[in-house]
Design a protein around this motif. Structure first.
Motif, short mmCIF file in Angstrom:
data_model
loop_
_atom_site.label_atom_id
_atom_site.label_comp_id
_atom_site.label_asym_id
_atom_site.label_seq_id
_atom_site.Cartn_x
_atom_site.Cartn_y
_atom_site.Cartn_z
N GLY A 122 0.83 -1.21 0.00
CA GLY A 122 0.00 0.00 0.00
C GLY A 122 0.86 1.25 0.00
O GLY A 122 1.81 1.36 -0.78
N GLY A 123 0.56 2.19 0.89
CA GLY A 123 1.28 3.47 0.94
C GLY A 123 2.55 3.42 1.77
O GLY A 123 3.13 4.47 2.05
N ASP A 124 3.00 2.23 2.16
CA ASP A 124 4.20 2.11 3.00
C ASP A 124 5.39 1.56 2.23
O ASP A 124 5.23 0.79 1.29
N SER A 125 6.55 1.94 2.66
CA SER A 125 7.82 1.33 2.25
C SER A 125 7.95 1.17 0.74
O SER A 125 7.89 2.12 0.00
N TYR A 126 8.12 -0.10 0.29
CA TYR A 126 8.34 -0.39 -1.13
C TYR A 126 7.07 -0.29 -1.97
O TYR A 126 7.14 -0.37 -3.19
N ASP A 164 14.53 -14.51 -7.68
CA ASP A 164 15.66 -15.32 -7.22
C ASP A 164 16.37 -15.87 -8.45
O ASP A 164 15.76 -16.54 -9.27
N HIS A 165 17.68 -15.58 -8.56
CA HIS A 165 18.47 -15.98 -9.72
C HIS A 165 19.31 -17.22 -9.45
O HIS A 165 20.08 -17.65 -10.31
N GLY A 166 19.21 -17.80 -8.25
CA GLY A 166 20.01 -18.97 -7.90
C GLY A 166 21.36 -18.56 -7.34
O GLY A 166 21.79 -17.40 -7.47
N GLY A 167 22.02 -19.47 -6.69
CA GLY A 167 23.35 -19.21 -6.13
C GLY A 167 23.35 -18.14 -5.05
O GLY A 167 24.38 -17.54 -4.77
N GLY A 168 22.19 -17.89 -4.42
CA GLY A 168 22.11 -16.87 -3.38
C GLY A 168 21.83 -15.47 -3.90
O GLY A 168 21.74 -14.53 -3.11
N TRP A 169 21.65 -15.30 -5.20
CA TRP A 169 21.44 -13.98 -5.80
C TRP A 169 19.95 -13.68 -6.00
O TRP A 169 19.21 -14.51 -6.50
N GLN A 170 19.54 -12.47 -5.60
CA GLN A 170 18.19 -11.98 -5.82
C GLN A 170 18.24 -10.52 -6.29
O GLN A 170 19.20 -9.82 -6.00
N THR A 171 17.19 -10.12 -7.01
CA THR A 171 17.00 -8.71 -7.33
C THR A 171 15.63 -8.30 -6.83
O THR A 171 14.69 -9.10 -6.81
N LEU A 172 15.52 -7.05 -6.39
CA LEU A 172 14.27 -6.49 -5.87
C LEU A 172 13.91 -5.27 -6.70
O LEU A 172 14.78 -4.45 -7.02
N TYR A 173 12.62 -5.14 -7.04
CA TYR A 173 12.10 -4.07 -7.88
C TYR A 173 10.92 -3.44 -7.13
O TYR A 173 9.91 -4.11 -6.91
N ALA A 174 11.03 -2.16 -6.73
CA ALA A 174 10.01 -1.57 -5.87
C ALA A 174 9.42 -0.28 -6.44
O ALA A 174 9.98 0.34 -7.33
#
Length: 184
Positions: free
Chosen positions: A96-100, A107-117
């Motif tokens: 909603g109107g908070d944070s992101y 999750d791209h594997g091998g411990g890698w992630q991307t975040l899109y906000a």
């Protein structure tokens, strides 16, 4: 005071062993960073926008988290947001109107992630398999945003790291980087 003849050699060897141990420890402490850089280069995450678009990659020392990037440009609202790499959508949330606000995590594997906000809309659901360049949402100004932009993070094992796009590190806390998308 008379010193034993072998004492000097033992002290010298002890110093050499201590120096070698310190060098090995320093190398061991640097190894994860070097391995992380190699893994990031092998992953080769792309700019999260349509091919040929130019975006300002803005960073600031008071950003939360500090290693995140705000991609901005004139007319940003409603532009496509693309997955930076192949993977699986593991989070699709609307705060909603908070944070992101509206955001996704891939999750791209091998411990890698991307975040899109701060997205205005979603084009994928949780569990979706995506490729590099899959349209996952649209730029917006949801959550705690003060204007249309894409808040972007790269994470290794859940911890935000400095962003590397197209194998080029984003410049932090200096002049704004201009990134032209090659996500074609």
């Amino acid at each position: 005071m008379r010193q034993h003849p072998g004492a000097t050699r033992r002290l010298a060897r002890g110093g050499a062993v201590a120096a070698a141990s310190a060098a090995l420890l320093a190398t061991a402490l640097q190894a994860p960073a070097a391995a992380e850089e190699r893994a990031a280069a092998a992953l080769n995450l792309r700019t999260p926008f349509d091919c040929g678009q130019v975006w300002n990659a803005n960073t600031r020392s008071n950003h939360n988290p500090q290693n995140s990037v705000d991609f901005q440009r004139s007319g940003a609202n409603g532009k496509n947001v693309l997955s930076s790499g192949a993977g699986t959508v593991t989070v699709k949330r609307d705060l909603g109107g908070d944070s992101y606000g509206k955001y996704l995590v891939v999750d791209h594997g091998g411990g890698w992630q991307t975040l899109y906000a701060h997205l205005s809309s979603f084009n994928v659901n949780k569990g979706a398999k995506v490729n590099t360049g899959t349209r996952i949402g649209k730029v917006g100004s949801t959550g705690g945003s003060t204007g249309p932009h894409l808040h972007y993070e790269q994470k290794k094992n859940g911890t935000p790291v400095k962003v590397v796009i197209n194998n080029v590190a984003v410049k932090y806390y200096g002049n704004t980087s201009i990134t032209s998308s090659t996500n074609c």
